[in-house]
Design a protein around this motif. Sequence first.
Motif, PDB file in Angstrom:
ATOM      1  N   PRO A   1       0.805  -1.231   0.000  1.00 33.83           N
ATOM      2  CA  PRO A   1       0.000   0.000   0.000  1.00 33.83           C
ATOM      3  C   PRO A   1       0.842   1.288   0.000  1.00 33.83           C
ATOM      4  O   PRO A   1       0.472   2.263  -0.650  1.00 33.83           O
ATOM      5  CB  PRO A   1      -0.813  -0.132   1.296  1.00 33.83           C
ATOM      6  CG  PRO A   1      -0.907  -1.599   1.546  1.00 33.83           C
ATOM      7  CD  PRO A   1       0.380  -2.159   1.053  1.00 33.83           C
ATOM      8  N   VAL A   2       1.968   1.275   0.724  1.00 32.94           N
ATOM      9  CA  VAL A   2       2.802   2.490   0.770  1.00 32.94           C
ATOM     10  C   VAL A   2       3.428   2.774  -0.605  1.00 32.94           C
ATOM     11  O   VAL A   2       3.465   3.924  -1.053  1.00 32.94           O
ATOM     12  CB  VAL A   2       3.893   2.342   1.859  1.00 32.94           C
ATOM     13  CG1 VAL A   2       4.941   3.442   1.710  1.00 32.94           C
ATOM     14  CG2 VAL A   2       3.268   2.400   3.236  1.00 32.94           C
ATOM     15  N   VAL A   3       3.920   1.728  -1.264  1.00 33.93           N
ATOM     16  CA  VAL A   3       4.485   1.922  -2.604  1.00 33.93           C
ATOM     17  C   VAL A   3       3.402   2.412  -3.577  1.00 33.93           C
ATOM     18  O   VAL A   3       3.620   3.320  -4.384  1.00 33.93           O
ATOM     19  CB  VAL A   3       5.115   0.604  -3.112  1.00 33.93           C
ATOM     20  CG1 VAL A   3       5.494   0.720  -4.589  1.00 33.93           C
ATOM     21  CG2 VAL A   3       6.343   0.250  -2.282  1.00 33.93           C
ATOM     22  N   ARG A   4       2.207   1.817  -3.463  1.00 34.73           N
ATOM     23  CA  ARG A   4       1.097   2.253  -4.325  1.00 34.73           C
ATOM     24  C   ARG A   4       0.756   3.718  -4.057  1.00 34.73           C
ATOM     25  O   ARG A   4       0.555   4.500  -4.995  1.00 34.73           O
ATOM     26  CB  ARG A   4      -0.121   1.371  -4.070  1.00 34.73           C
ATOM     27  CG  ARG A   4      -1.297   1.676  -4.993  1.00 34.73           C
ATOM     28  CD  ARG A   4      -2.571   1.100  -4.416  1.00 34.73           C
ATOM     29  NE  ARG A   4      -2.866   1.719  -3.120  1.00 34.73           N
ATOM     30  CZ  ARG A   4      -3.660   1.186  -2.202  1.00 34.73           C
ATOM     31  NH1 ARG A   4      -4.218   0.017  -2.419  1.00 34.73           N
ATOM     32  NH2 ARG A   4      -3.875   1.803  -1.056  1.00 34.73           N
ATOM     33  N   ASN A   5       0.695   4.111  -2.787  1.00 37.20           N
ATOM     34  CA  ASN A   5       0.409   5.506  -2.453  1.00 37.20           C
ATOM     35  C   ASN A   5       1.491   6.442  -3.005  1.00 37.20           C
ATOM     36  O   ASN A   5       1.197   7.532  -3.510  1.00 37.20           O
ATOM     37  CB  ASN A   5       0.326   5.681  -0.930  1.00 37.20           C
ATOM     38  CG  ASN A   5      -0.926   5.058  -0.360  1.00 37.20           C
ATOM     39  OD1 ASN A   5      -1.862   4.739  -1.083  1.00 37.20           O
ATOM     40  ND2 ASN A   5      -0.947   4.858   0.945  1.00 37.20           N
ATOM     41  N   THR A   6       2.757   5.999  -2.895  1.00 37.01           N
ATOM     42  CA  THR A   6       3.867   6.832  -3.375  1.00 37.01           C
ATOM     43  C   THR A   6       3.769   7.034  -4.892  1.00 37.01           C
ATOM     44  O   THR A   6       3.950   8.148  -5.394  1.00 37.01           O
ATOM     45  CB  THR A   6       5.215   6.179  -3.018  1.00 37.01           C
ATOM     46  OG1 THR A   6       5.264   5.929  -1.613  1.00 37.01           O
ATOM     47  CG2 THR A   6       6.367   7.077  -3.408  1.00 37.01           C
ATOM     48  N   VAL A   7       3.496   5.943  -5.606  1.00 40.79           N
ATOM     49  CA  VAL A   7       3.377   6.042  -7.064  1.00 40.79           C
ATOM     50  C   VAL A   7       2.195   6.932  -7.456  1.00 40.79           C
ATOM     51  O   VAL A   7       2.305   7.811  -8.323  1.00 40.79           O
ATOM     52  CB  VAL A   7       3.236   4.636  -7.686  1.00 40.79           C
ATOM     53  CG1 VAL A   7       2.926   4.735  -9.181  1.00 40.79           C
ATOM     54  CG2 VAL A   7       4.499   3.830  -7.460  1.00 40.79           C
ATOM     55  N   LEU A   8       1.050   6.710  -6.799  1.00 41.86           N
ATOM     56  CA  LEU A   8      -0.141   7.504  -7.115  1.00 41.86           C
ATOM     57  C   LEU A   8       0.091   8.980  -6.788  1.00 41.86           C
ATOM     58  O   LEU A   8      -0.239   9.871  -7.598  1.00 41.86           O
ATOM     59  CB  LEU A   8      -1.333   6.969  -6.312  1.00 41.86           C
ATOM     60  CG  LEU A   8      -2.704   7.534  -6.672  1.00 41.86           C
ATOM     61  CD1 LEU A   8      -3.073   7.186  -8.098  1.00 41.86           C
ATOM     62  CD2 LEU A   8      -3.771   6.991  -5.701  1.00 41.86           C
TER      63      LEU A   8
ATOM     64  N   ILE B   1      -0.456  17.761   6.899  1.00 43.99           N
ATOM     65  CA  ILE B   1      -1.898  17.642   6.627  1.00 43.99           C
ATOM     66  C   ILE B   1      -2.504  16.391   7.258  1.00 43.99           C
ATOM     67  O   ILE B   1      -3.539  16.448   7.922  1.00 43.99           O
ATOM     68  CB  ILE B   1      -2.144  17.651   5.099  1.00 43.99           C
ATOM     69  CG1 ILE B   1      -1.755  19.020   4.516  1.00 43.99           C
ATOM     70  CG2 ILE B   1      -3.610  17.374   4.786  1.00 43.99           C
ATOM     71  CD1 ILE B   1      -1.897  19.107   3.020  1.00 43.99           C
ATOM     72  N   THR B   2      -1.878  15.242   7.084  1.00 38.10           N
ATOM     73  CA  THR B   2      -2.513  13.993   7.569  1.00 38.10           C
ATOM     74  C   THR B   2      -1.614  13.127   8.440  1.00 38.10           C
ATOM     75  O   THR B   2      -2.100  12.144   9.010  1.00 38.10           O
ATOM     76  CB  THR B   2      -2.962  13.132   6.374  1.00 38.10           C
ATOM     77  OG1 THR B   2      -1.807  12.726   5.647  1.00 38.10           O
ATOM     78  CG2 THR B   2      -3.912  13.896   5.472  1.00 38.10           C
ATOM     79  N   GLU B   3      -0.311  13.435   8.490  1.00 40.19           N
ATOM     80  CA  GLU B   3       0.665  12.572   9.195  1.00 40.19           C
ATOM     81  C   GLU B   3       0.637  11.141   8.650  1.00 40.19           C
ATOM     82  O   GLU B   3       0.872  10.175   9.378  1.00 40.19           O
ATOM     83  CB  GLU B   3       0.419  12.588  10.704  1.00 40.19           C
ATOM     84  CG  GLU B   3       0.646  13.940  11.340  1.00 40.19           C
ATOM     85  CD  GLU B   3       0.555  13.884  12.849  1.00 40.19           C
ATOM     86  OE1 GLU B   3       0.380  12.778  13.399  1.00 40.19           O
ATOM     87  OE2 GLU B   3       0.659  14.942  13.483  1.00 40.19           O
ATOM     88  N   GLY B   4       0.259  11.000   7.398  1.00 39.81           N
ATOM     89  CA  GLY B   4       0.230   9.673   6.782  1.00 39.81           C
ATOM     90  C   GLY B   4      -1.031   8.881   7.060  1.00 39.81           C
ATOM     91  O   GLY B   4      -1.209   7.773   6.569  1.00 39.81           O
ATOM     92  N   GLY B   5      -1.934   9.422   7.862  1.00 37.68           N
ATOM     93  CA  GLY B   5      -3.165   8.712   8.227  1.00 37.68           C
ATOM     94  C   GLY B   5      -4.362   9.178   7.432  1.00 37.68           C
ATOM     95  O   GLY B   5      -4.186   9.888   6.434  1.00 37.68           O
TER      96      GLY B   5
ATOM     97  N   ALA C   1       8.404   8.352   2.090  1.00 39.36           N
ATOM     98  CA  ALA C   1       9.091   9.381   2.886  1.00 39.36           C
ATOM     99  C   ALA C   1       8.524   9.447   4.296  1.00 39.36           C
ATOM    100  O   ALA C   1       9.271   9.467   5.287  1.00 39.36           O
ATOM    101  CB  ALA C   1       8.967  10.734   2.190  1.00 39.36           C
ATOM    102  N   THR C   2       7.188   9.477   4.415  1.00 40.02           N
ATOM    103  CA  THR C   2       6.589   9.563   5.762  1.00 40.02           C
ATOM    104  C   THR C   2       6.734   8.239   6.514  1.00 40.02           C
ATOM    105  O   THR C   2       6.870   8.229   7.730  1.00 40.02           O
ATOM    106  CB  THR C   2       5.102   9.941   5.649  1.00 40.02           C
ATOM    107  OG1 THR C   2       4.426   8.982   4.817  1.00 40.02           O
ATOM    108  CG2 THR C   2       4.930  11.325   5.054  1.00 40.02           C
TER     109      THR C   2
ATOM    110  N   VAL D   1      -5.126   5.585   9.426  1.00 38.34           N
ATOM    111  CA  VAL D   1      -4.837   4.159   9.205  1.00 38.34           C
ATOM    112  C   VAL D   1      -3.872   3.985   8.029  1.00 38.34           C
ATOM    113  O   VAL D   1      -4.060   3.127   7.159  1.00 38.34           O
ATOM    114  CB  VAL D   1      -6.132   3.360   8.961  1.00 38.34           C
ATOM    115  CG1 VAL D   1      -5.887   1.881   9.278  1.00 38.34           C
ATOM    116  CG2 VAL D   1      -7.297   3.871   9.772  1.00 38.34           C
ATOM    117  N   ASP D   2      -2.826   4.826   7.986  1.00 37.69           N
ATOM    118  CA  ASP D   2      -1.772   4.743   6.962  1.00 37.69           C
ATOM    119  C   ASP D   2      -2.307   4.886   5.536  1.00 37.69           C
ATOM    120  O   ASP D   2      -1.653   4.457   4.582  1.00 37.69           O
ATOM    121  CB  ASP D   2      -1.021   3.406   7.071  1.00 37.69           C
ATOM    122  CG  ASP D   2      -0.297   3.269   8.395  1.00 37.69           C
ATOM    123  OD1 ASP D   2       0.406   4.222   8.778  1.00 37.69           O
ATOM    124  OD2 ASP D   2      -0.443   2.222   9.050  1.00 37.69           O
TER     125      ASP D   2
END
Length: 318
Positions: free
Chosen positions: A95-102, A258-262, A271-272, A264-265
């Motif tokens: 999920p983190v890699v997907r979020n980074t790419v998006l 803005i969100t601190e990565g939340g 980076a975060t 629920v991640d």
Amino acid sequence: MTLPATAPAPAGAGSPHADAREASRRRARRASRLAAFGFIAPVVVFIALFFAYPIVRTIQLSLQDYTFQSYFTGQADFVGFANYVTLVQDRLFGPVVRNTVLFTVVSLVFQFVIGLALAVFFQRTFPLSATFRALILIPWLLPVVVSATTWRWMFYKDYGIVNAVLGTHIGWLSDPQWSLWAVIIANIWLGIPFNLVLLYGGLQGIPGTLYEAAALDGAGAWRRFRSITWPLLRPVTAVTLLLGLVYTIKAFDVIWVITEGGPVDSSQTLATWSYKLSFEGGTDQSLSMGATVASLLFVVALVFGLLYIRTQRQEAAA
């Protein structure tokens, strides 16, 4: 048998005056080299202390089992690539890699398209053009923390201006489906001035006579953009996208404020995640795992940084 002719010695060679001049030239060259080393030494020391050492230390931590006890003992077992294997197997890695790419791709596309549209628009001469251009640069002039805090207020569910304007009741900061889009919108707004400045500068380098000739041939606005603007703007476009990509992929402050990565991640990026693992991980391997994420991020940024250097060299050679 004929002996080969000996080359005549240069005039004055071997004389005391010629030796003195040669010695003087050698001293001048030595002094010039020492001066060059003196000028470049502060830069080398600065890069070594503040760039090379942190990178090397981060990579070293990612290859060790660095626990909180290591703070005091200085001892950390070498574990090779075990931290990387653990990281890839983590449930959050995908999920983190997907979020980074998006986050990176959507931000880059909209920043570039809007920046290009504004650059083409401001290429025309009209009253207050310079004033409007200066106003658009405001997001670039403000500290990122200030801009991100303002966006956080605007995204509040109950009294934020975004929901008020849209007539919605979306939990931009509390709904996992919308939190990533909230930081993407803020990051797009922050990056538009950067794209506008670079692309507008590139447009100023295109000769106006080309547009005049195309207009005389009856070419419309779209045809002039497709046949003149886009091809001649391509080198600047490559540099703009590469620089934007390197900056966006490691963006931390705007997301964290803005969100601190939340929640629920849901808006966590590499980076975060690196920061959260390092300082809020709460496990013995937190620092090593945070350094592992940072090392992966460094490798990705390095690849695109090398692409940027190669593009610049090709542009200089063209």
